[in-house]
Design a protein around this motif. Structure first.
Motif, mmCIF file in Angstrom:
data_model
loop_
_atom_site.group_PDB
_atom_site.id
_atom_site.type_symbol
_atom_site.label_atom_id
_atom_site.label_comp_id
_atom_site.label_asym_id
_atom_site.label_seq_id
_atom_site.Cartn_x
_atom_site.Cartn_y
_atom_site.Cartn_z
ATOM 1 N N TYR A 277 0.831 -1.200 0.000
ATOM 2 C CA TYR A 277 0.000 0.000 0.000
ATOM 3 C C TYR A 277 0.868 1.253 0.000
ATOM 4 O O TYR A 277 1.918 1.294 0.622
ATOM 5 C CB TYR A 277 -0.879 0.045 1.264
ATOM 6 N N LYS A 278 0.373 2.257 -0.673
ATOM 7 C CA LYS A 278 0.923 3.603 -0.582
ATOM 8 C C LYS A 278 -0.243 4.550 -0.349
ATOM 9 O O LYS A 278 -1.260 4.471 -1.040
ATOM 10 C CB LYS A 278 1.682 3.988 -1.853
ATOM 11 N N THR B 141 2.533 11.270 3.720
ATOM 12 C CA THR B 141 2.342 9.997 3.028
ATOM 13 C C THR B 141 2.807 8.854 3.915
ATOM 14 O O THR B 141 3.511 9.070 4.906
ATOM 15 C CB THR B 141 3.124 9.958 1.706
ATOM 16 N N LYS C 293 -5.769 9.310 -0.891
ATOM 17 C CA LYS C 293 -5.524 8.496 -2.077
ATOM 18 C C LYS C 293 -4.755 7.249 -1.668
ATOM 19 O O LYS C 293 -3.695 7.353 -1.045
ATOM 20 C CB LYS C 293 -4.726 9.295 -3.105
ATOM 21 N N VAL C 294 -5.307 6.090 -1.967
ATOM 22 C CA VAL C 294 -4.665 4.814 -1.627
ATOM 23 C C VAL C 294 -4.344 4.071 -2.914
ATOM 24 O O VAL C 294 -5.220 3.889 -3.772
ATOM 25 C CB VAL C 294 -5.570 3.952 -0.734
ATOM 26 N N THR C 295 -3.093 3.650 -3.042
ATOM 27 C CA THR C 295 -2.660 2.845 -4.183
ATOM 28 C C THR C 295 -2.279 1.457 -3.689
ATOM 29 O O THR C 295 -1.465 1.325 -2.769
ATOM 30 C CB THR C 295 -1.466 3.489 -4.902
ATOM 31 N N TYR D 54 -1.005 -1.714 -10.365
ATOM 32 C CA TYR D 54 -1.382 -0.782 -9.320
ATOM 33 C C TYR D 54 -2.841 -0.380 -9.507
ATOM 34 O O TYR D 54 -3.280 -0.096 -10.617
ATOM 35 C CB TYR D 54 -0.504 0.475 -9.364
ATOM 36 N N TYR D 55 -3.571 -0.352 -8.392
ATOM 37 C CA TYR D 55 -4.969 0.064 -8.401
ATOM 38 C C TYR D 55 -5.141 1.175 -7.373
ATOM 39 O O TYR D 55 -4.632 1.084 -6.259
ATOM 40 C CB TYR D 55 -5.894 -1.117 -8.081
ATOM 41 N N THR D 56 -5.853 2.218 -7.753
ATOM 42 C CA THR D 56 -5.959 3.412 -6.912
ATOM 43 C C THR D 56 -7.409 3.757 -6.630
ATOM 44 O O THR D 56 -8.280 3.602 -7.485
ATOM 45 C CB THR D 56 -5.264 4.605 -7.592
ATOM 46 N N THR E 231 -9.714 6.917 -4.293
ATOM 47 C CA THR E 231 -9.670 8.157 -3.520
ATOM 48 C C THR E 231 -10.970 8.320 -2.745
ATOM 49 O O THR E 231 -11.999 7.747 -3.114
ATOM 50 C CB THR E 231 -9.465 9.383 -4.430
#
Length: 354
Positions: A73-74, A82, A105-107, A114-116, A118
């Motif tokens: 996760y980011k 962040t 915002k989560v990636t 990668y899936y994002t 918000t």
């Protein structure tokens, strides 16, 4: 009849082949693609009630992101902070006072893609003092909070004073910190004064800092309440950034300067604004900086006189430490009154708020 059977068999075989590919098999034997992730962000603003719909003022928000395990996760919390949490369950404390809206915002990385996602969120943070000094104990300043810059050498501005930590130049008396500038011969210099700093003891990023002070009198005096970026030791000045909450020179009585220095805006080219007040050297006034991720605002006695648009292109998005000093003469202080003997810069308090 045999010809008809052959015609019917051919499309059936083709259909079977297509069905086999859709299940994830491939002609070259590689593994099927990982299924698409549907990222969902759930939020809980701590202390939310009917009366306080945006939380209890702590700024604490708890997050649960699905999928919650087995992936990386980011997270961008929308306030300049962040994180890379180990799982989809984590929390974050917002610190900017007031009721503010953010977009988190989560990636999520599933090993291949990668899936994002918000999600907007509104959080209330109560204003509170997070650091300060009231200077209520007579004697030397608190060494847990304050250190000193010592010596001479002009300090980059051809200033003639020698900074000391002697009680003759810096002391607390009657609820006030006093920085005394003296005309005297000392270790090769013709003036002495003091320069206090919180470097290595306290620094902060964003918030409000307020000083209440009475400025010294006399042509050539140059008191300042200001801050420098913590990374000055590695990137140098002005790349570290400098925020001058208040500067005043005795040769321009009652004119208060608020200035920002950074790469391309050093020395006399700083991003500066001024305001005129009354009785700067005979009465106490409050000098305030409201520092946020998107703006930096300067006030005297709660009157706004400068607004700067903050952004990632300037160095005002990191920790800064506090400095209080009184120089004399030099490039900015100007000509010193030949009859000058001494002056006192008095600070009632320094307070930092979230």
């Amino acid at each position: 009849m045999k010809i008809l059977k052959k015609i019917l068999i051919l499309p059936i075989l083709l259909l079977g082949s297509l069905i086999g590919c859709s299940s994830g098999d491939s002609n070259d034997g590689t593994a099927p693609n990982t299924p698409t992730i549907n990222v969902v962000i759930n939020t809980e603003v701590v202390g939310t009630t009917t009366a306080m719909p945006n939380g209890d003022g702590s700024g604490l928000v708890k997050y649960t992101v699905t999928p919650s395990s087995g992936v990386s996760y980011k997270v961008d919390f929308g306030d300049g902070e962040t994180a890379e949490p180990a799982s989809g369950i984590f929390s974050h404390t917002y610190t900017e006072s007031g009721t503010k809206s953010y977009e988190i915002k989560v990636t999520v990385f599933n090993g291949l893609k990668y899936y994002t996602a918000t999600k907007p969120i509104t959080v209330f943070v109560a204003t509170k003092e997070i650091w300060g000094d009231e200077f209520n104990v007579d004697g030397a300043p608190d060494t847990n909070k304050w250190g000193y810059d010592l010596g001479a050498g002009g300090w980059g501005n051809n200033e003639p004073q020698y900074y000391t930590n002697r009680p003759e130049n810096v002391y607390i008396q009657g609820g006030y910190l006093k920085i005394k500038t003296i005309k005297e011969n000392y270790l090769g210099s013709t003036y002495t004064s003091a320069r206090l700093k919180t470097a290595g003891k306290y620094s902060f990023k964003y918030g409000k800092i307020e000083f209440r002070a009475k400025l010294p009198a006399g042509a050539g005096t140059w008191p300042a309440l200001w801050m420098l970026g913590d990374n000055i030791g590695t990137v140098g000045w002005p790349a570290c950034g400098e925020i001058d909450v208040m500067e005043h020179v005795g040769n321009q009585l009652n004119k208060i300067f608020g200035t920002l220095h950074y790469s391309g805006r050093s020395g006399g080219n700083g991003d500066s604004s001024t305001t005129i007040i009354s009785n700067a050297t005979t009465e106490f006034h409050t000098y305030t900086l409201d520092w946020r991720a998107d703006s930096i605002k300067f006030y005297v006695d709660n009157q706004l006189f400068k607004t700067f648009t903050n952004s990632a292109s300037v160095p005002f998005n990191q920790n800064f430490f506090i400095i209080m000093n009184c120089a004399i003469g030099g490039n900015f202080g100007g000509a010193i009154d030949p009859n000058f003997v001494s002056s006192i810069f008095e600070i009632d308090y320094v307070r930092v708020y979230n």
